[in-house]
Structures are given as structure tokens and as C-alpha cells.
Design a protein around this motif. Sequence first.
Motif, PDB file in Angstrom:
ATOM      1  N   VAL B 108       1.073  -1.235  -0.003  1.00  0.00           N
ATOM      2  CA  VAL B 108      -0.139   0.269   0.076  1.00  0.00           C
ATOM      3  C   VAL B 108       1.069   1.331  -0.168  1.00  0.00           C
ATOM      4  CG1 VAL B 108      -2.242   1.264   1.528  1.00  0.00           C
ATOM      5  CG2 VAL B 108      -1.915  -1.120   0.830  1.00  0.00           C
ATOM      6  N   GLY B 109       1.857   0.915   1.143  1.00  0.00           N
ATOM      7  CA  GLY B 109       2.960   2.718   1.113  1.00  0.00           C
ATOM      8  C   GLY B 109       3.450   2.902  -0.601  1.00  0.00           C
ATOM      9  N   ALA B 110       3.824   2.066  -0.775  1.00  0.00           N
ATOM     10  CA  ALA B 110       4.469   1.708  -2.459  1.00  0.00           C
ATOM     11  C   ALA B 110       3.954   2.679  -3.135  1.00  0.00           C
ATOM     12  CB  ALA B 110       5.474   0.220  -2.828  1.00  0.00           C
ATOM     13  N   LEU B 111       2.959   2.288  -3.577  1.00  0.00           N
ATOM     14  CA  LEU B 111       1.722   2.921  -4.471  1.00  0.00           C
ATOM     15  C   LEU B 111       0.769   3.962  -4.331  1.00  0.00           C
ATOM     16  CD1 LEU B 111      -0.545  -0.709  -5.095  1.00  0.00           C
ATOM     17  CD2 LEU B 111       1.024   0.323  -6.256  1.00  0.00           C
ATOM     18  N   GLU B 172       9.642   7.162   2.829  1.00  0.00           N
ATOM     19  CA  GLU B 172      10.753   6.866   2.809  1.00  0.00           C
ATOM     20  C   GLU B 172      10.352   6.360   1.107  1.00  0.00           C
ATOM     21  OE1 GLU B 172      13.838   5.471   3.210  1.00  0.00           O
ATOM     22  OE2 GLU B 172      13.000   7.024   5.417  1.00  0.00           O
ATOM     23  N   VAL B 173       9.410   6.333   0.107  1.00  0.00           N
ATOM     24  CA  VAL B 173       9.756   6.469  -1.772  1.00  0.00           C
ATOM     25  C   VAL B 173       9.152   7.386  -1.569  1.00  0.00           C
ATOM     26  CG1 VAL B 173       7.921   6.367  -3.128  1.00  0.00           C
ATOM     27  CG2 VAL B 173       8.584   4.332  -1.560  1.00  0.00           C
ATOM     28  N   LEU B 174       8.468   8.619  -1.393  1.00  0.00           N
ATOM     29  CA  LEU B 174       8.162  10.166  -1.210  1.00  0.00           C
ATOM     30  C   LEU B 174       9.800  10.704  -1.471  1.00  0.00           C
ATOM     31  CD1 LEU B 174       5.306  11.272   0.403  1.00  0.00           C
ATOM     32  CD2 LEU B 174       5.636  10.705  -2.319  1.00  0.00           C
ATOM     33  N   SER B 175      10.577   9.939  -0.275  1.00  0.00           N
ATOM     34  CA  SER B 175      12.208  11.044  -0.549  1.00  0.00           C
ATOM     35  C   SER B 175      12.974  10.541  -1.859  1.00  0.00           C
ATOM     36  CB  SER B 175      12.795  11.087   0.596  1.00  0.00           C
ATOM     37  OG  SER B 175      12.843   9.836   1.468  1.00  0.00           O
ATOM     38  N   LEU B 176      12.752   8.803  -1.822  1.00  0.00           N
ATOM     39  CA  LEU B 176      13.631   8.417  -2.983  1.00  0.00           C
ATOM     40  C   LEU B 176      13.588   8.594  -3.850  1.00  0.00           C
ATOM     41  CD1 LEU B 176      14.162   4.735  -1.935  1.00  0.00           C
ATOM     42  CD2 LEU B 176      15.644   6.296  -1.410  1.00  0.00           C
ATOM     43  N   ARG B 177      11.919   9.434  -4.299  1.00  0.00           N
ATOM     44  CA  ARG B 177      11.608   9.605  -5.628  1.00  0.00           C
ATOM     45  C   ARG B 177      12.099  11.168  -6.096  1.00  0.00           C
ATOM     46  NH1 ARG B 177       5.341   9.773  -6.470  1.00  0.00           N
ATOM     47  NH2 ARG B 177       5.904  12.320  -7.703  1.00  0.00           N
ATOM     48  N   THR B 178      12.535  11.431  -5.569  1.00  0.00           N
ATOM     49  CA  THR B 178      13.594  12.681  -5.468  1.00  0.00           C
ATOM     50  C   THR B 178      15.138  12.750  -5.966  1.00  0.00           C
ATOM     51  OG1 THR B 178      13.707  13.726  -3.520  1.00  0.00           O
ATOM     52  CG2 THR B 178      11.615  14.257  -4.628  1.00  0.00           C
ATOM     53  N   ARG B 179      15.125  11.301  -5.815  1.00  0.00           N
ATOM     54  CA  ARG B 179      16.888  11.633  -6.056  1.00  0.00           C
ATOM     55  C   ARG B 179      16.970  11.130  -7.403  1.00  0.00           C
ATOM     56  NH1 ARG B 179      19.169   8.017  -2.075  1.00  0.00           N
ATOM     57  NH2 ARG B 179      18.409   9.232   0.489  1.00  0.00           N
ATOM     58  N   MET B 196       9.812   0.642  -9.411  1.00  0.00           N
ATOM     59  CA  MET B 196       9.591   0.211  -8.071  1.00  0.00           C
ATOM     60  C   MET B 196      10.849  -0.936  -7.567  1.00  0.00           C
ATOM     61  SD  MET B 196       6.565   1.168  -6.012  1.00  0.00           S
ATOM     62  CE  MET B 196       4.948   0.254  -6.749  1.00  0.00           C
ATOM     63  N   THR B 197      10.839  -2.323  -8.693  1.00  0.00           N
ATOM     64  CA  THR B 197      10.986  -3.215  -8.037  1.00  0.00           C
ATOM     65  C   THR B 197      12.508  -3.388  -8.069  1.00  0.00           C
ATOM     66  OG1 THR B 197      11.157  -4.545 -10.139  1.00  0.00           O
ATOM     67  CG2 THR B 197       8.985  -4.927  -8.575  1.00  0.00           C
ATOM     68  N   ARG B 198      13.175  -2.835  -8.690  1.00  0.00           N
ATOM     69  CA  ARG B 198      14.704  -2.487  -8.894  1.00  0.00           C
ATOM     70  C   ARG B 198      15.265  -1.596  -7.943  1.00  0.00           C
ATOM     71  NH1 ARG B 198      16.713  -4.285 -13.332  1.00  0.00           N
ATOM     72  NH2 ARG B 198      16.368  -6.317 -14.539  1.00  0.00           N
ATOM     73  N   HIS B 199      14.568  -0.025  -7.572  1.00  0.00           N
ATOM     74  CA  HIS B 199      15.567   1.030  -7.407  1.00  0.00           C
ATOM     75  C   HIS B 199      14.201   1.245  -6.271  1.00  0.00           C
ATOM     76  CE1 HIS B 199      17.769   1.346 -10.687  1.00  0.00           C
ATOM     77  NE2 HIS B 199      16.569   0.784 -11.622  1.00  0.00           N
ATOM     78  N   LEU B 200      13.241   1.030  -6.274  1.00  0.00           N
ATOM     79  CA  LEU B 200      12.961   1.590  -4.633  1.00  0.00           C
ATOM     80  C   LEU B 200      12.468   0.598  -3.611  1.00  0.00           C
ATOM     81  CD1 LEU B 200       9.682   3.945  -6.235  1.00  0.00           C
ATOM     82  CD2 LEU B 200      12.167   4.163  -5.454  1.00  0.00           C
TER      83      LEU B 200
END
Lengths: 336, 294
Positions: B108-111, B172-179, B196-200
Motif C-alpha cells: 500500500v505504501g509503495a503504491l 521513504e518512497v516519497l523521499s527516494l523519488r526525488t533522488r 519500483m522493484t529494482r530501485h525503490l
Amino acid sequence: MTNAHPGPATRGTARSIGRIALRRLAFAVPVLLVVSFALFVLAKASPFDPVERYFGVRIIGASPERVAQLRENWGVDEPVVAQYWAWLTHAVTGDLGDSLSLQQPVSAVIGDRLGWTVLLVSVGFALALVLGLLLGTLAAWRQGSWLDRSITGSCYALEAAPVFWLGLAVLYVFALQLRWLPGGGVTTGSEPPSVGGVALHMVLPVTVLAISQAPWFVLFVRQNLLESFTQDHVIGARSRGLPDHLVVSGHALRTSLLPFLTLLGARLPELITGALLVETVFSWPGIARATVEAALNVDFALLGALTVMATGVVLLGNLLADVLYALADPRVALDG
Amino acid sequence: MADLTWRPAPRSRLTAASPPRSPKWRLLPSAVVLGVVAVTVLVVPLFVELNEQYVDLAIANRPPSAAHLFGTDELGRDVLLRCVYALRVSLTVGVVAAVISAVAGTAVGALAGSIGGWFDRIVMRVVDAIASVPHLLLGIVIVAILRPSLSAVIISIALTHWLTAARIVRSEVLSLRTRPFIDAAIMGGATRLQVMTRHLLPNVAPQVLLATTLMVPHAVWHETALSFLGLGLPPHAASIGNMINDAQRSLLIGGWWMSLAPGLLLIVTTLAVSGVSGVWRDRLNPKRRTELTW
């Protein structure tokens, strides 16, 4: 603390508090609707038929007309949304349906018991707050001493202890072995409840509830105080030669208590959970017994009402915490 | 006139928070306790042919002695042996429920975090709404619908505990997305699924694992509370909550040892789990406060 900002700021504070309250309410109402609807759907999806439940084994001998009549009256075969709407319109007027397990209107069941629970929870919460502030301040002040170590140590242990186990231990020692205090209910024998008697019966459950909730407050106050000791205004107060107790009470505590207000709202669900268990241990005549009965007997009218009510209390607590925060910290209020 | 004579500044005890003691102090005892518990819980039932349900009315309600370290219960069953089995059941429930809720929460969180927009907003509002219902009450409702059983307890815990994991993963995903490396992956032609599967997900994995371990004591506590209320595991099954529930009756006739042992065991195990995961968390994000949740 709002006194520091007289005039326009105060008016701004009042306005933004109103805005915070409105925003919270705008969130609370849909949440309550969603929660109650979800519970309703869950209850309908479960394989239990309230009509069969009502008749029990007598359904074999009951005439089909009577069963059909009852189904018609209760509207169990209508679509879920229609039933939910019927429930909701009645609920708004205070009619929450009938409890099947206790054979009473739900509002009567809750009305009889709610006062006792509110009494237990409010006194327990107040005591937990006092304990948290006192012990947390002491521990931070005497950081690293045996006092600090024993306070924080017992907090960690208490956090890990199940509250009902704690309750049983206290019950055994103080009510059964030492016989200092009564260990269950609110009255002894058949005497009518009196203020003194109830106060005496309250001591053990309230204490257990308080010491099971206090650790979070203690550790939180301690941590925040320690952080505030390095802040400029506290160092400034110390460098002016103010004695420790004035620095702590007048300067350090004030700023470190702000996040504490938010914690108060956040701890409400745990408090309700703790109260349920404490009530069970001490046979307190509150809503815990009714909740367990309702769950064992699949009495959704009662269980649903209790759950929605507890959710409402939690949301109200969050609202109060926000308002208090805005009152205590003018910066929040000015930001809106 | 003001007193101008020099006075020494008052001795102050207000000092900054002392640096946390070396993690060894927490790690070592916690790990030892956890190791002993794990070995006992996993190995003892395999190799020792003792029946925890063995009833011997002749030795009912005996206080602790050399033969029965924690005494016997009202049916003459050995309390220590039952504790081992109870902890086995409780820990199984805790671990299974924690894993299920971590998986559900991560999904849910990742989506929510990667899709963002109105989807994210709606999902997080729903999470907030569910979080407003007191956990135990929601658990009771779920158990009431499914009827008390092992699976009902696990489902009820999983359904109330996935919120934490969902919130952690989303932020976490929200902050990773901007990297930059995510941008690089997208520029390199990676599909949404691949990102999603390889990086996040690999990058949130440590946080999720940590959250899962921290969730285990919570889940065990939840199981215990449900069982104590009579809404958990079937009464004959040895679980910590059931044992304490049974021991209530014996308290009246002075049998303190029957509730003492399971409670103490639970406290020690919980402290050990949170001690180990606390050290782990400090390694993972050193800036976070260590004191609050240990």
C-alpha cells in the motif's frame, strides 16, 4: 502564554484556532461515516443472521409467517446501503438499535456504563500525566544518577508488561494478600454506591491504568527536557545565575511541553485499550464487559456503536490537542 | 544598592543529554536472552518428550519447587513447560502477523508513494481513518466476525498493524523519488514496475525489516490481550494470554506463580526484541532519538 501577544495577535489566535477546529471536524465527520459504514458492511458480510440469532433453536418451531414478519420489520433483506441509511438516520436522533446479547437498547447499555468508564479513564489519565511530568523532570534533572536510571529502567520494563498482568499482580498483593483495598467492582456487597466507597474502589484500577500509561510520558518529558537544556534561552537563564529549579520550571519545561500536547492526543487509543483491559481485571462496571459480551455474542449493534464512539473520542482528543497546541504556541496559531 | 560582591555561580546539574552508552550494553544481554528464548522455544519441543498438556491432579496447584521450577497449575500441568509452548504459540502468531502486515503495508505504501496525486491522498486518508479506531477494539470486531481462532487472531492483528509499515514505506518512497538515481533509471528507459522493484523497494527494505521486528512485540501483546479477554486462541491452547487468563481464578486461592511466570517471560522477551532492534535502528539512522522507544 497567549498573554505575551496581546491585541491583534490574540484575535488572530482565536480565528486560527477556529480554523484548526473546523479542519479537524471536516476530517472527523467523514471518518466516522466511513468507519461506521465499514463496520456495517463487515457485519452484513459475516455469516450471522440476526433473525436466526434472535430465535435460536426455536426457529425450528417458529411459524414461517412470524419469521418473515420479523425479517420484514427488521429490514434485514434490504440492500446494505438502505439499511445503513436507516441506521444512520436513527443514530443521529440517538436511537442506536437494540443489543441482542443484553436485551436492552444500545443507548441504555452505553448510558449505564459510560459514566464509570469516563471516571476511570479521566482520573487515570490525569494521574499518568502528573506522574509523567514529575518523574520525567526528576529523571532529566538528575541525569545519569541512580534515580534517573531506576526511573527510566522501570519505564522500559513497564512498557513491556501487559497491563492486565500488572493489574493481576497489584490485585494479588494489595487486595488479596495485604487486604488494604477492595479489588473489584465499585461497591462492597449490596450497599449502594457512595462517594467514599467508589473512591476507595477506584484506587487500584486507576493506579494500574496510570502506571501503565505513564512510561511514555516520563520518557518523552525526560528526552525533551534534556534537549531543551542545550537551547539558548535555557543556557541564557543559567548564565544569569538562576537556580536550577527556576530554570527547569520556568524556562526548560515550558518549551519542552509543546510536543507533549500532541502526544496527549496520540496516546488516546492506547488509553482506551488500556482501560478495556483494566476494567476486565477489576470487574469495573464500565463498557469493557459489554464489549466482550457483544463480541462473543456477535452483537453488532452494540459492538459497532462502541467502536464508532471510541473512534469519535479519539478524533475529539486529537482536535483538543491541536487547539491546546495553538493556544500554547502562538507561532502555530499565526501560521494558521 | 545592588550587591556587587562576586559569588560563585550556583552548581548546576542541568547538562546536555549524555551520549548513549556503547550499543554493546544493549546488544549483548538482549541477544543472549533472545538466543536462549529462541533455542528453548524452537528446540525443546523437538527433543524433549514432555507433554505440556499432561494433567496430574495429584500435584495440582503446587508452588514452585525443584521438580517444577514455576510450580504447577490447577490441573497439575507444569507451568514452565506450558510457558515454553505458550511463548512458541505467541511468538509464531506475532511473527506471522508482523510479516503479513509488513507485506500489506509495503504494498500500500509503495503504491501510494509512487503513484502519488489523488490516489496517495485518498489512501493516506483511509490509513488515518483506520488509525483513529483503537487497535484492540478493531481487533475485537474482526475476531467477533471471524469467531475466535488462531487465524482470526492473526488476521485481526495484521489488519490493525499494517498502517505503520504503510506510512513508513510511503514517506521513504516519497523521499527516494526525488533522488537522481531514480531519474537516471527513468531516463534509462525503466518502466514504472522496474523502478519500483529494482530501485525503490530494495532501498526501503531495511526500514521495512526494522519496522517488522519492532512490530513483533506489538503483535504478541495484541494476541495476549485478545486471549486474555477470551477472544483469542481456544482456551485449551497454551498461549501467554490464555495462561494469564486461566491463572486469574487461581489467584483467589493464592496461586501467584501461575500468572507470574508467563508475564515475566513475556516482559523479558519483549525487552530483548526491542533491545536488539533498537541497536539496529541506531545503526540505520543514527540521528533519530534513541531513548524514546529504545
